[in-house]
Design an enzyme around this catalytic site. Structure first.
Site, PDB file in Angstrom:
ATOM      1  CG  ASP A 124       0.927  -3.877   4.938  1.00 50.60           C
ATOM      2  OD1 ASP A 124       1.828  -3.051   5.226  1.00 50.60           O
ATOM      3  OD2 ASP A 124      -0.261  -3.724   5.277  1.00 50.60           O
ATOM      4  CG  ASP A 179       2.827   0.046   7.679  1.00 50.08           C
ATOM      5  OD1 ASP A 179       2.348  -0.376   6.617  1.00 50.08           O
ATOM      6  OD2 ASP A 179       2.141   0.276   8.689  1.00 50.08           O
ATOM      7  CD  GLU A 189      -3.304  -1.514   5.530  1.00 53.19           C
ATOM      8  OE1 GLU A 189      -3.596  -2.456   6.267  1.00 53.19           O
ATOM      9  OE2 GLU A 189      -2.637  -0.537   5.944  1.00 53.19           O
ATOM     10  CD  GLU A 190      -1.202   2.105   7.650  1.00 51.28           C
ATOM     11  OE1 GLU A 190      -1.946   1.641   8.525  1.00 51.28           O
ATOM     12  OE2 GLU A 190      -0.025   1.740   7.494  1.00 51.28           O
ATOM     13  CG  HIS A 244      -0.499  -0.012   2.520  1.00 57.77           C
ATOM     14  ND1 HIS A 244      -0.167   1.142   3.187  1.00 57.77           N
ATOM     15  CD2 HIS A 244      -0.252  -1.020   3.386  1.00 57.77           C
ATOM     16  CE1 HIS A 244       0.254   0.835   4.409  1.00 57.77           C
ATOM     17  NE2 HIS A 244       0.226  -0.470   4.557  1.00 57.77           N
ATOM     18  CG  HIS A 258       0.999   2.430  12.460  1.00 62.85           C
ATOM     19  ND1 HIS A 258      -0.239   1.938  12.799  1.00 62.85           N
ATOM     20  CD2 HIS A 258       1.251   1.944  11.213  1.00 62.85           C
ATOM     21  CE1 HIS A 258      -0.715   1.190  11.824  1.00 62.85           C
ATOM     22  NE2 HIS A 258       0.184   1.167  10.843  1.00 62.85           N
TER      23      HIS A 258
HETATM   24 ZN    ZN Z   1       0.808  -1.461   6.312  1.00 59.60          ZN
END
Ligand code: ZN
Length: 456
Positions: A350, A288, A322-323, A276, A423
């Site tokens: 991912d 990520d 996606e997030e 993503h 994140h």
């Molecule tokens: Zn991800």
């Protein structure tokens, strides 16, 4: 050996050994190219350092769409931008969360959860009530929660070697915890960061409100701050003040980036590989999921470089959003089902750009055993690269393609350091190991090659 026996071995085993020898040569070639000639590291450098965090709906997300589409086009393959409408959430000014114990005030390491509202330019101040899980909150009388800030402090279980399992068990506190707190009349939520580390970095991530109740700000705090708050709560009352500027704006037009090499023999059979493009705003989205995007782009590049002509259609899909919404995945699956496409397999990367360990396979109940048996047979050919095949989850962006009957495959790199960075502001390009990233690209391309050569 007696001659009859050796003739028997020659006749019956020769075709198989020839096939696997060719496969071994092809897979060796893919690895050689990935380790000497791949663009994946420089693509990721551009995504991280020239563009940066790529939150859905942001200018950076659009830059990432344009950049990756251009780079894929430069490989001499067909590229389209597939429209999708995405939520547009903004963090705004840096959040301020203070813990107040008596007349001592401590500034915490905090960041708003994605999709959360802010405090409307005001300071929200309330007493803290700690819970260790969603169930714990469910069992508390609403009168004890009303007017307070709920503090979810359930830690990720450290005993799992597969850290994604621990994440899966705990992340409900972050994702639907705020909705549970809304129902009990809480005025805000603080969540212990989803990580196995003990450090100062807050981890953001998506949350979802219950639209039937008034919305409340939801914020992550670092694990060290969570430990400190819990310790203070054991000896008495703790109050927190929160200021947050985050807000949800109107949805924005965005895109998935799709590149394709048409199959020569079975063009209607699709093998998709994806990651993503969007990321959180706090870091650069290196692991990520910049890594997954450049892995997927590399599959196309390595196929071209190796001179291999796929029998089936190989597609690279860079999903948007996606997030905090998976709107790109929904748009892709909707169009694919409408066009009656058949994905015989889809692979999602991912879980970061760390050393490849293997793949996990998911599929519809009727076909799962068959698919696992077929793919498991290739484990021998992949063994020199330390790759294993197991049953397990695939990825959030490809899950909706499962109904087409193919194998949904998750790429599994080593998972020990992923949730250190996940994140956070620490998910940056300097945390990428070039060789590990390239080995990931080679591992995925090798499986794509086997899927293409033998089908499912
Ligand atoms: Zn991800």
């Amino acid at each position: 050996m007696n001659p009859i026996k050796s003739i028997f071995i020659f006749i019956f085993l020769y075709p198989f050994s020839l096939i696997s020898q060719n496969d071994s040569i092809q897979i060796r070639k893919i690895h050689d190219l990935a380790l000497t000639n791949s663009s994946c590291y420089s693509w990721l450098e551009h995504l991280c350092l020239q563009i940066g965090g790529r939150l859905s709906g942001s200018t950076n997300a659009q830059k990432a769409v344009d950049y990756t589409a251009k780079e894929l086009k430069n490989l001499g393959i067909d590229v389209i931008k597939q429209p999708c409408k995405v939520p547009h959430w903004e963090r705004g000014k840096k959040e301020v969360v203070n813990m107040i114990v008596g007349n001592r005030k401590t500034l915490l390491h905090a960041c708003a959860l994605g999709n959360s509202i802010g405090t409307n330019g005001k300071e929200l101040k309330a007493e803290i009530i700690e819970v260790g899980s969603l169930d714990a909150l469910k069992n508390i009388d609403a009168s004890l929660v009303k007017g307070k800030i709920v503090f979810f402090n359930g830690a990720m279980n450290p005993i799992y070697i597969e850290t994604f399992r621990a994440y899966g068990e705990s992340v409900g506190q972050r994702y639907i915890g705020p909705a549970f707190a809304q129902k009990k009349g809480a005025v805000g939520v603080l969540v212990r960061s989803m990580t196995t580390e003990h450090d100062i970095y807050p981890h953001t991530g998506a949350m979802k409100y219950d639209t039937a109740y008034p919305t409340i700000p939801a914020i992550a705090i670092s694990t060290l701050d969570a430990d400190l708050m819990s310790k203070n709560l054991k000896s008495g009352k703790v109050t927190c003040s929160i200021q947050s500027d985050s807000k949800m704006l109107t949805p924005v037009d965005s895109y998935n980036v799709i590149a394709e090499i048409k199959g020569s023999t079975f063009p209607e059979e699709i093998i998709a590989v994806g990651g993503h493009l969007d990321s959180w705003d706090t870091g650069q989205g290196a692991h990520d999921d910049g890594a997954g995007c450049v892995h997927s782009m590399s599959v196309m590049e390595l196929i071209k470089q190796s001179g291999y002509k796929p029998k089936r259609t190989i597609r690279c899909v860079l999903f948007m959003n996606e997030e905090n919404g998976t709107m790109g995945a929904k748009a892709y699956a909707e169009a694919s089902n409408k066009n009656k496409e058949k994905h015989i397999a889809a692979i999602e990367s991912d879980e970061g750009g760390f050393t490849p360990r293997g793949f996990s396979i998911d599929a519809k109940d009727e076909v799962i055993e068959k698919h696992i048996a077929t793919i498991k047979k290739w484990e021998k050919i992949l063994a020199p690269y330390y790759l294993t095949i197991d049953r397990g989850g695939s990825g959030a962006d490809i899950d909706a393609l499962k109904n087409q009957g193919g194998a949904m495959i998750g790429f599994k790199p080593d998972p020990q350091r992923y949730f250190t960075l996940h994140h956070t502001a620490e998910d940056t390009f300097d945390k990428i190991n070039k060789r590990e990233l390239e080995l990931g690209a080679a591992a995925i391309t090798s499986l794509v090659y086997l899927l293409d050569n033998y089908g499912l």
